[in-house]
Design a protein around this motif. Structure first.
Motif, mmCIF file in Angstrom:
data_model
loop_
_atom_site.group_PDB
_atom_site.id
_atom_site.type_symbol
_atom_site.label_atom_id
_atom_site.label_comp_id
_atom_site.label_asym_id
_atom_site.label_seq_id
_atom_site.Cartn_x
_atom_site.Cartn_y
_atom_site.Cartn_z
ATOM 1 N N LEU A 26 12.261 0.988 -1.556
ATOM 2 C CA LEU A 26 10.901 0.445 -1.676
ATOM 3 C C LEU A 26 9.921 1.512 -2.185
ATOM 4 O O LEU A 26 8.705 1.312 -2.157
ATOM 5 C CB LEU A 26 10.427 -0.085 -0.318
ATOM 6 N N GLY A 27 10.448 2.642 -2.638
ATOM 7 C CA GLY A 27 9.579 3.707 -3.160
ATOM 8 C C GLY A 27 8.659 4.261 -2.086
ATOM 9 O O GLY A 27 7.514 4.609 -2.354
ATOM 10 N N GLN A 28 9.167 4.347 -0.852
ATOM 11 C CA GLN A 28 8.290 4.760 0.255
ATOM 12 C C GLN A 28 8.198 6.278 0.390
ATOM 13 O O GLN A 28 9.038 6.920 1.026
ATOM 14 C CB GLN A 28 8.763 4.107 1.558
ATOM 15 N N ASN A 29 7.190 6.842 -0.257
ATOM 16 C CA ASN A 29 6.830 8.249 -0.077
ATOM 17 C C ASN A 29 5.406 8.204 0.457
ATOM 18 O O ASN A 29 4.466 7.945 -0.288
ATOM 19 C CB ASN A 29 6.893 9.020 -1.399
ATOM 20 N N PHE A 30 5.289 8.417 1.764
ATOM 21 C CA PHE A 30 4.001 8.187 2.423
ATOM 22 C C PHE A 30 3.096 9.413 2.371
ATOM 23 O O PHE A 30 3.557 10.555 2.398
ATOM 24 C CB PHE A 30 4.224 7.803 3.883
ATOM 25 N N LEU A 31 1.783 9.147 2.327
ATOM 26 C CA LEU A 31 0.769 10.203 2.439
ATOM 27 C C LEU A 31 0.244 10.154 3.871
ATOM 28 O O LEU A 31 -0.330 9.147 4.284
ATOM 29 C CB LEU A 31 -0.389 9.942 1.469
ATOM 30 N N GLY A 56 0.854 -1.787 -1.765
ATOM 31 C CA GLY A 56 1.740 -0.950 -0.957
ATOM 32 C C GLY A 56 1.013 -0.061 0.033
ATOM 33 O O GLY A 56 1.080 1.169 -0.059
ATOM 34 N N PRO A 57 0.309 -0.632 1.003
ATOM 35 C CA PRO A 57 -0.420 0.200 1.979
ATOM 36 C C PRO A 57 0.497 0.989 2.912
ATOM 37 O O PRO A 57 0.072 1.999 3.471
ATOM 38 C CB PRO A 57 -1.241 -0.827 2.771
ATOM 39 N N GLY A 58 1.745 0.523 3.098
ATOM 40 C CA GLY A 58 2.667 1.232 4.005
ATOM 41 C C GLY A 58 2.064 1.349 5.385
ATOM 42 O O GLY A 58 1.549 0.367 5.938
ATOM 43 N N GLU A 78 1.636 -5.774 0.761
ATOM 44 C CA GLU A 78 2.761 -4.930 1.195
ATOM 45 C C GLU A 78 4.053 -5.751 1.265
ATOM 46 O O GLU A 78 4.084 -6.822 1.875
ATOM 47 C CB GLU A 78 2.441 -4.295 2.553
ATOM 48 N N LYS A 79 5.106 -5.222 0.656
ATOM 49 C CA LYS A 79 6.387 -5.945 0.622
ATOM 50 C C LYS A 79 7.225 -5.745 1.888
ATOM 51 O O LYS A 79 8.054 -6.580 2.231
ATOM 52 C CB LYS A 79 7.172 -5.443 -0.598
ATOM 53 N N ASP A 104 5.445 -9.546 -2.471
ATOM 54 C CA ASP A 104 5.716 -8.704 -3.633
ATOM 55 C C ASP A 104 4.499 -8.704 -4.560
ATOM 56 O O ASP A 104 4.113 -9.763 -5.078
ATOM 57 C CB ASP A 104 6.948 -9.292 -4.350
ATOM 58 N N ALA A 105 3.920 -7.538 -4.779
ATOM 59 C CA ALA A 105 2.710 -7.447 -5.615
ATOM 60 C C ALA A 105 2.970 -7.915 -7.046
ATOM 61 O O ALA A 105 2.041 -8.349 -7.736
ATOM 62 C CB ALA A 105 2.189 -6.016 -5.617
ATOM 63 N N ASN A 124 -1.388 4.133 -4.168
ATOM 64 C CA ASN A 124 -0.300 5.101 -4.325
ATOM 65 C C ASN A 124 0.917 4.225 -4.607
ATOM 66 O O ASN A 124 1.536 3.710 -3.693
ATOM 67 C CB ASN A 124 -0.162 5.906 -3.029
HETATM 68 N N1 SAM Z 1 -0.020 3.616 0.477
HETATM 69 C C1 SAM Z 1 0.969 4.291 1.316
HETATM 70 C C2 SAM Z 1 0.708 5.775 1.315
HETATM 71 O O1 SAM Z 1 0.013 6.225 0.387
HETATM 72 O O2 SAM Z 1 1.207 6.453 2.207
HETATM 73 C C3 SAM Z 1 2.391 3.993 0.861
HETATM 74 C C4 SAM Z 1 2.700 4.317 -0.586
HETATM 75 S S1 SAM Z 1 4.411 4.204 -0.973
HETATM 76 C C5 SAM Z 1 4.456 5.273 -2.394
HETATM 77 C C6 SAM Z 1 4.592 2.613 -1.765
HETATM 78 C C7 SAM Z 1 4.412 1.393 -0.862
HETATM 79 O O3 SAM Z 1 4.587 0.215 -1.667
HETATM 80 C C8 SAM Z 1 5.404 1.267 0.286
HETATM 81 O O4 SAM Z 1 4.707 0.950 1.460
HETATM 82 C C9 SAM Z 1 6.324 0.113 -0.123
HETATM 83 O O5 SAM Z 1 6.868 -0.608 0.972
HETATM 84 C C10 SAM Z 1 5.385 -0.734 -0.954
HETATM 85 N N2 SAM Z 1 6.045 -1.586 -1.981
HETATM 86 C C11 SAM Z 1 7.174 -1.341 -2.678
HETATM 87 N N3 SAM Z 1 7.414 -2.315 -3.583
HETATM 88 C C12 SAM Z 1 6.387 -3.214 -3.439
HETATM 89 C C13 SAM Z 1 6.059 -4.431 -4.078
HETATM 90 N N4 SAM Z 1 6.818 -4.926 -5.068
HETATM 91 N N5 SAM Z 1 4.952 -5.096 -3.676
HETATM 92 C C14 SAM Z 1 4.163 -4.591 -2.691
HETATM 93 N N6 SAM Z 1 4.427 -3.436 -2.049
HETATM 94 C C15 SAM Z 1 5.517 -2.748 -2.417
#
Ligand code: SAM
Length: 276
Positions: A26-31, A56-58, A78-79, A104-105, A124
């Motif tokens: 899910l590309g989860q690299n959190f800040l 993607g607020p995570g 948020e997915k 899914d965004a 992010n």
């Molecule tokens: N905003 C948070 C932060 O800055 O710590 C999280 C950023 S992280 C790079 C990307 C976020 O996008 C994750 O929470 C992930 O689950 C969400 N994500 C991934 N694919 C997505 C999609 N297709 N639609 C919505 N959210 C998605």
């Protein structure tokens, strides 16, 4: 652990309490540093008077910063359903100011979220869908778009392709499509160590604003011409554009058939797209 300045728990505690082990798919690299998310949110100023769409607020680090910096309303898509409880806590802390959409965004038309109000996008972005999301936002039927600006974190290499000028190595399809309808600039870099877990590469925050009057040309044709031209970027255009009319097309557009894709500016690509 003591509360953060906004009165909510520190983000590491949020991850632990909700079992949010980052998922690569899910590309989860959190800040997790609220100073950094605050810095990103401030780049999108003014936030007052705007609906801010966040993808993607995570666990909500950037969401919290957007609310603290004065966004009227944040709509966060948020997915990952595992994040919903943590986001509900933020919503409860800021009554009426945060709406979370679970899904899914890529499937959401963000124009429908503005509800007649001014809108910005701050995110992010998950690296695996970031470019497609940007193309959806800049490739819409209606222009100017519903958003006034986009403040986005991409991998540095992608950010460089978005802002690339003709003649540079990074200039390609993405640079032409972005440059056609928008102006963009890289604001600052964010090193891998700033994320949990750290990605392999540096990231950049970029600001994108719509051009008031982009050249009028159908997106599908501009996409077709740039895909063909940059698909074989080392070849002369008379060769790479053969299927779209080759030399005759180039001569009609007043472009030397021996030139290569990276030497054409956006107006020249638009001329070709109109005639192709
Ligand atoms: N905003 C948070 C932060 O800055 O710590 C999280 C950023 S992280 C790079 C990307 C976020 O996008 C994750 O929470 C992930 O689950 C969400 N994500 C991934 N694919 C997505 C999609 N297709 N639609 C919505 N959210 C998605």
């Amino acid at each position: 652990m003591s509360a953060a300045p906004d009165g909510l728990p520190p983000l590491r505690e949020v991850l632990r309490r909700h079992g949010l082990d980052p998922k690569k798919a899910l590309g989860q690299n959190f800040l997790l540093d609220l100073n950094l998310t605050g810095k990103i949110a401030r780049q999108a100023a003014p936030l007052g008077g705007h609906v801010v769409v966040e993808i993607g607020p995570g666990p909500g680090g950037l969401t919290r910063a957007l609310l603290a910096e004065g966004a009227d309303h944040v709509v966060a898509i948020e997915k990952d359903p595992r994040c919903l409880e943590a986001l509900a806590e933020i919503a409860a802390h800021h009554p009426g100011r945060l709406t979370v959409i679970s899904g899914d965004a890529l499937k959401v038309d963000i124009a429908t979220l503005a509800d007649g109000r001014r809108m910005k996008v701050v995110a992010n972005l998950p690296y695996n869908v970031g470019t497609q999301l940007l193309l959806n936002w800049i490739g819409g039927e209606t222009w100017p778009p519903a958003w006034s600006d986009l403040t986005l974190m991409f991998q540095r290499e992608v950010a460089e392709r978005i802002v690339a000028a003709p003649g540079s190595d990074a200039y390609g399809r993405l640079g032409v499509l972005a440059g056609w309808r928008t102006r963009s600039r890289i604001l600052f870099d964010v090193p891998p160590e700033a994320f949990t877990p750290p990605p392999k590469v540096t990231s950049s925050v970029i600001r994108i604003e719509p051009r008031a009057e982009p050249i009028d040309v159908p997106l599908a044709r501009l996409e077709a011409v740039t895909a063909a031209a940059f698909g074989q970027r080392r070849k002369m255009l008379r060769q790479s554009l053969k299927s779209l009319g080759g030399e005759a097309l180039l001569l009609r557009a007043g472009i030397d058939p021996q030139r290569r894709a990276e030497t054409l500016d956006i107006a020249e690509f638009c001329r070709l797209a109109k005639l192709a």
